[in-house]
Design an enzyme around this catalytic site. Structure first.
Site, PDB file in Angstrom:
ATOM      1  N   LYS A   1       0.826  -1.203   0.000  1.00  0.00           N
ATOM      2  CA  LYS A   1       0.000   0.000   0.000  1.00  0.00           C
ATOM      3  C   LYS A   1       0.873   1.272   0.000  1.00  0.00           C
ATOM      4  O   LYS A   1       2.072   1.200   0.257  1.00  0.00           O
ATOM      5  CB  LYS A   1      -0.962  -0.034   1.199  1.00  0.00           C
ATOM      6  CG  LYS A   1      -1.952  -1.223   1.147  1.00  0.00           C
ATOM      7  CD  LYS A   1      -2.896  -1.110  -0.008  1.00  0.00           C
ATOM      8  CE  LYS A   1      -4.032  -2.067  -0.182  1.00  0.00           C
ATOM      9  NZ  LYS A   1      -4.191  -3.316   0.451  1.00  0.00           N
TER      10      LYS A   1
HETATM   11  C1  LIG Z   1      -5.479  -4.293   0.795  1.00  0.00           C
HETATM   12  C2  LIG Z   1      -6.959  -4.118   0.776  1.00  0.00           C
HETATM   13  C3  LIG Z   1      -7.757  -4.440   1.878  1.00  0.00           C
HETATM   14  C4  LIG Z   1      -7.239  -5.180   3.064  1.00  0.00           C
HETATM   15  O1  LIG Z   1      -6.224  -4.542   3.733  1.00  0.00           O
HETATM   16  P1  LIG Z   1      -5.447  -5.338   4.891  1.00  0.00           P
HETATM   17  O2  LIG Z   1      -4.750  -4.251   5.630  1.00  0.00           O
HETATM   18  O3  LIG Z   1      -4.531  -6.273   4.206  1.00  0.00           O
HETATM   19  O4  LIG Z   1      -6.472  -6.019   5.716  1.00  0.00           O
HETATM   20  C5  LIG Z   1      -9.101  -4.137   1.836  1.00  0.00           C
HETATM   21  N1  LIG Z   1      -9.660  -3.580   0.743  1.00  0.00           N
HETATM   22  C6  LIG Z   1      -8.938  -3.285  -0.348  1.00  0.00           C
HETATM   23  C7  LIG Z   1      -9.617  -2.656  -1.521  1.00  0.00           C
HETATM   24  C8  LIG Z   1      -7.568  -3.576  -0.378  1.00  0.00           C
HETATM   25  O5  LIG Z   1      -6.857  -3.342  -1.484  1.00  0.00           O
END
Ligand SMILES: *Cc1c(COP(=O)(O)O)cnc(C)c1O
Length: 384
Positions: free
Chosen positions: A188
């Site tokens: 991210k």
């Molecule tokens: C990465 C992601 C999540 C989940 O995030 P985590 O921190 O790994 O739980 C949820 N929604 C979207 C759209 C994502 O890309």
């Protein structure tokens, strides 16, 4: 002589010396788990959105789940989720015992189709909440969604995993929704390997999240450390807290958001110019939007995607698919009987979409290599 391009990773984080030093300092301090660093992170992060509260959590998934729980959503309730998203958005609903109501997406942007949201709410009065996903970093039209949600008195929980930096009509995530969940997962825009947060101005929800992330205890470790007092447990909460080691890695990244977004924007613009000239489609960015530029996806002609994906990987270029639609995952087909044709736009995007490398550390020459490889393969595929 055939030029062998070097390996271009799909993603490389940009954690550097500043983050290393911050982590080392946290290791030298008393608290390793949720403590003073977490507090600093939460206050700084909430301020980015002008929100009253931020609660640091172990993941965005935990944030989505705990927020729904905090609103009392569970068995017998329904929650709207776009079919074009990562599985976590829908799974968080299932974990509460509530039912997922999938919704199709807009063919120009891939964002949840608000006409269909309004239609679902009109037909189904047991829907309690909507989870719009700011897909790839492009914000949903929150003004319009807020008006729809208010009309039907349902909550909005923004899945802002892609959208720390985004804005639309001057509105940021969490500002018109009732809460927004963020992810600090490894790929991210801001990361500590794994982690998440919920931003909200709903004090009752913030209090639930604060307790719910640590077993439902009446006093946190930080509070117990100052002076021991007997603690109690008001409800069987979960274990989903952000730690000080994670917070230490995150804090310095908050200060460099503008520079890193500017570089992502530069790369995305180059992709857009190159691919528009070649007649290769990609999602539209709506006017009045600051795109967080989390992921850059192209939508090549039907039938090209998997061949293109294989060829780019053979060239040493990291690619991904974001996403194949959630309702067509084995579990959802098997347990709920979803089949092809139910959410045609999400399915069409799922068949065509291909994500290219996009991160601040990507060099201009790497961007050129990616562009040239895509153009070369598309040209060949069109001749076939
Ligand atoms: C990465 C992601 C999540 C989940 O995030 P985590 O921190 O790994 O739980 C949820 N929604 C979207 C759209 C994502 O890309």
């Amino acid at each position: 002589m055939k030029h062998q391009p070097s390996k271009i990773d799909f993603f490389r984080h940009s954690l550097g010396e500043t983050e290393k030093a911050a982590l080392a300092a946290a290791l030298d301090s008393l608290f390793l788990t949720t403590g003073p660093q977490t507090r600093v992170f939460e206050e700084t992060f909430a301020a980015l959105f002008g929100a009253r509260h931020c609660v640091g959590l172990s993941s965005c998934t935990a944030g989505l789940f705990l927020t729904l729980k905090g609103w009392g959503i569970g068995q017998g309730d329904k929650v709207i989720v776009p079919a074009m998203t990562f599985v976590a958005t829908a799974n968080a609903v299932l974990h509460t015992g509530a039912e997922v109501i999938f919704c199709d997406v807009d063919p120009r942007t891939g964002l949840i189709d608000l006409d269909q949201v309004a239609d679902l709410l009109w037909r189904n009065r047991t829907i309690r909440a909507i989870i719009p996903v700011h897909l790839y970093g492009h914000m949903v039209d929150m003004k319009r969604l807020r008006a729809i949600a208010d009309h039907y008195q349902v909550r909005i929980l923004e899945d802002a995993a892609h959208c720390i930096e985004g804005e639309r009509d001057g509105i940021k995530p969490s500002q018109l929704g009732d809460a927004a969940a963020f992810s600090f997962y490894a790929t991210k825009n801001i990361t500590c390997g794994d982690g998440g947060a919920v931003v909200t101005s709903d004090s009752e929800l913030a209090r639930y999240l604060d307790r719910g992330r640590l077993h439902g205890l009446t006093r946190s470790a930080l509070e117990r450390h100052t002076r021991y007092e007997h603690w109690d447990m008001d409800f069987p909460g979960y274990k989903a807290n952000l730690t000080d080691l994670q917070a230490a890695l995150l804090i310095p990244q908050l200060g460099t958001i503008p520079e890193r977004l500017a570089r992502r924007e530069q790369i995305a613009r180059r992709y857009e110019e190159t691919f528009s000239e070649a007649g290769i489609a990609f999602p539209v960015t709506e006017p009045g939007t600051i795109h967080a530029r989390h992921l850059f996806t192209i939508w090549p002609e039907p039938g090209f995607r998997d061949e293109l994906l294989n060829r780019l990987q053979a060239d040493g270029i990291g690619v991904a698919v974001n996403y194949r639609p959630v309702h067509l995952m084995n579990f959802y087909r098997r347990c709920y009987g979803y089949t092809e044709g139910m959410f045609p736009v999400a399915e069409e995007i799922g068949r065509r979409t291909l994500t290219l490398p996009l991160y601040p550390g990507l060099t201009d020459s790497e961007v050129t290599q990616v562009c040239n490889a895509v153009l070369r393969h598309i040209r060949q595929l069109r001749k076939k």
